[in-house]
Design a protein around this motif. Structure first.
Motif, PDB file in Angstrom:
ATOM      1  N   GLY A   8      83.198  67.013 -19.753  1.00 51.61           N
ATOM      2  CA  GLY A   8      82.973  66.796 -21.182  1.00 51.61           C
ATOM      3  C   GLY A   8      84.034  65.928 -21.831  1.00 51.61           C
ATOM      4  O   GLY A   8      84.691  65.120 -21.180  1.00 51.61           O
ATOM      5  N   TYR A   9      84.231  66.107 -23.119  1.00 50.80           N
ATOM      6  CA  TYR A   9      85.184  65.307 -23.897  1.00 50.80           C
ATOM      7  C   TYR A   9      86.602  65.800 -23.602  1.00 50.80           C
ATOM      8  O   TYR A   9      86.946  66.947 -23.882  1.00 50.80           O
ATOM      9  CB  TYR A   9      84.882  65.431 -25.392  1.00 50.80           C
ATOM     10  N   THR A  10      87.421  64.926 -23.050  1.00 48.77           N
ATOM     11  CA  THR A  10      88.809  65.286 -22.728  1.00 48.77           C
ATOM     12  C   THR A  10      89.784  64.206 -23.177  1.00 48.77           C
ATOM     13  O   THR A  10      90.911  64.133 -22.679  1.00 48.77           O
ATOM     14  CB  THR A  10      88.973  65.506 -21.209  1.00 48.77           C
ATOM     15  N   HIS A  41      88.011  70.803 -31.051  1.00 51.01           N
ATOM     16  CA  HIS A  41      86.702  71.447 -31.099  1.00 51.01           C
ATOM     17  C   HIS A  41      86.194  71.727 -29.687  1.00 51.01           C
ATOM     18  O   HIS A  41      85.313  72.570 -29.489  1.00 51.01           O
ATOM     19  CB  HIS A  41      85.690  70.571 -31.850  1.00 51.01           C
ATOM     20  N   TYR A  42      86.724  70.975 -28.680  1.00 56.45           N
ATOM     21  CA  TYR A  42      86.295  71.122 -27.298  1.00 56.45           C
ATOM     22  C   TYR A  42      87.232  72.017 -26.487  1.00 56.45           C
ATOM     23  O   TYR A  42      87.057  72.152 -25.278  1.00 56.45           O
ATOM     24  CB  TYR A  42      86.211  69.750 -26.624  1.00 56.45           C
ATOM     25  N   GLN A  43      88.241  72.605 -27.119  1.00 60.56           N
ATOM     26  CA  GLN A  43      89.189  73.455 -26.391  1.00 60.56           C
ATOM     27  C   GLN A  43      88.510  74.720 -25.852  1.00 60.56           C
ATOM     28  O   GLN A  43      87.475  75.130 -26.394  1.00 60.56           O
ATOM     29  CB  GLN A  43      90.356  73.832 -27.295  1.00 60.56           C
TER      30      GLN A  43
END
Length: 299
Positions: A91-93, A222-224
């Protein structure tokens, strides 16, 4: 479909490079020479203990808004083969660095050496970048002369564990992915090669200022949490605490000598031709006088 059309289609397919190809066989698997060790046998937590856990031999470290995490080897080394199987967050990293590296930054603050494997986080739909780097006597304040080579890998590193290794000897540094050499950095002069003892580290941290497209995309919490998973550690080297002359540096060549076999060199050339996306020696914006090794071949 006519035979002529079939033939024409085949010619087109052969003419277009296949980005999903695996590299040619390197002919030898050096990782098989070194036994795996448990995390507690070779490492300790360095920071972010609350963001670290071990489950059935797999170490997971993670980054969230409050902290990242890092670990360090129990002893320093003068040379050796150091590797870990790593699986990256999907995903978003963007902005997130997951790393495995050698350094003496705590022993020589403001003047340390480093050999890096760093995974630069990415945005949705784009591949991770694996950055290798070598520098000597850098401080982190802008005086570092980096020697970065970057790669987009021939597989998705979020889908499974893959083995990433650094061989460091008095004459060369070789980076390997799944036993395939991707970069060789030979010792040209003492001034361009790290020679002081180093420890082995791993970490996950927020490097939003530079990690993804030179800082264009930042870490988005938000992606944590952002996870890095490590297992199958191999740490085989000459301890800096050992007696002088009591240890011979390892090799990744089937002959046991330094350098690479012809088959390994060919596999490395394939990777660099098809998957290397940045080479500091080809960056015309950089001052070449600071990297004299760029005037020689076999980088």
């Amino acid at each position: 479909m006519s035979m002529a059309l079939v033939f024409f289609t085949l010619i087109l397919l052969l003419a277009v490079p296949c980005t999903g190809q695996n590299p040619p066989s390197a002919g030898y698997n050096p990782s098989s020479r070194f036994r795996t060790v448990g995390f507690d046998q070779a490492f300790r937590n360095l920071w972010g203990l609350q963001h670290q856990r071990i489950d059935q031999g797999t170490l997971t470290i993670w980054l969230d808004r409050s902290s990242g995490s890092g670990f360090k080897s129990l002893r320093p080394y003068q040379s050796g083969y150091f590797s870990a199987a790593i699986k990256l967050q999907t995903g978003y990293t963007a902005g997130v660095i997951t790393s495995f590296y050698l350094s003496n930054n705590e022993a020589h603050p403001g003047d340390h050496d480093e050999i890096d494997i760093e995974f630069l986080g990415t945005t949705l739909g784009k591949p991770y970048t694996l950055q290798t780097n070598v520098y000597m006597r850098g401080s982190g304040d802008g005086r570092i002369i980096g020697r970065e080579m970057k790669f987009n890998l021939w597989f998705d590193p979020t889908q499974d564990f893959h083995n990433y290794a650094i061989l460091w000897t008095p004459t060369e540094i070789i980076f390997l992915v799944d036993d395939v050499p991707i970069r060789r950095y030979p010792r040209k002069t003492d001034a361009t090669f790290p020679l002081r003892p180093m420890w082995v580290y791993g970490s996950i941290w927020d490097a939003s200022s530079w990690a993804t497209e030179n800082g264009k995309y930042k870490a988005d919490y938000h992606y944590q949490p952002f996870l890095g998973r490590y297992r199958n550690f191999r740490v085989s080297g000459c301890s800096a605490n050992g007696s002088s002359g009591s240890c011979s540096p390892p090799s990744v060549s089937s002959s046991g000598s330094s350098g690479l076999s012809h088959q390994q060199a060919a596999a490395m050339a394939w990777v660099q031709q098809n998957h290397m996306v940045y080479n500091y020696c080809r960056d015309l914006s950089r001052d070449r006088t600071l990297t004299p090794e760029c005037f020689a071949r076999a980088l």
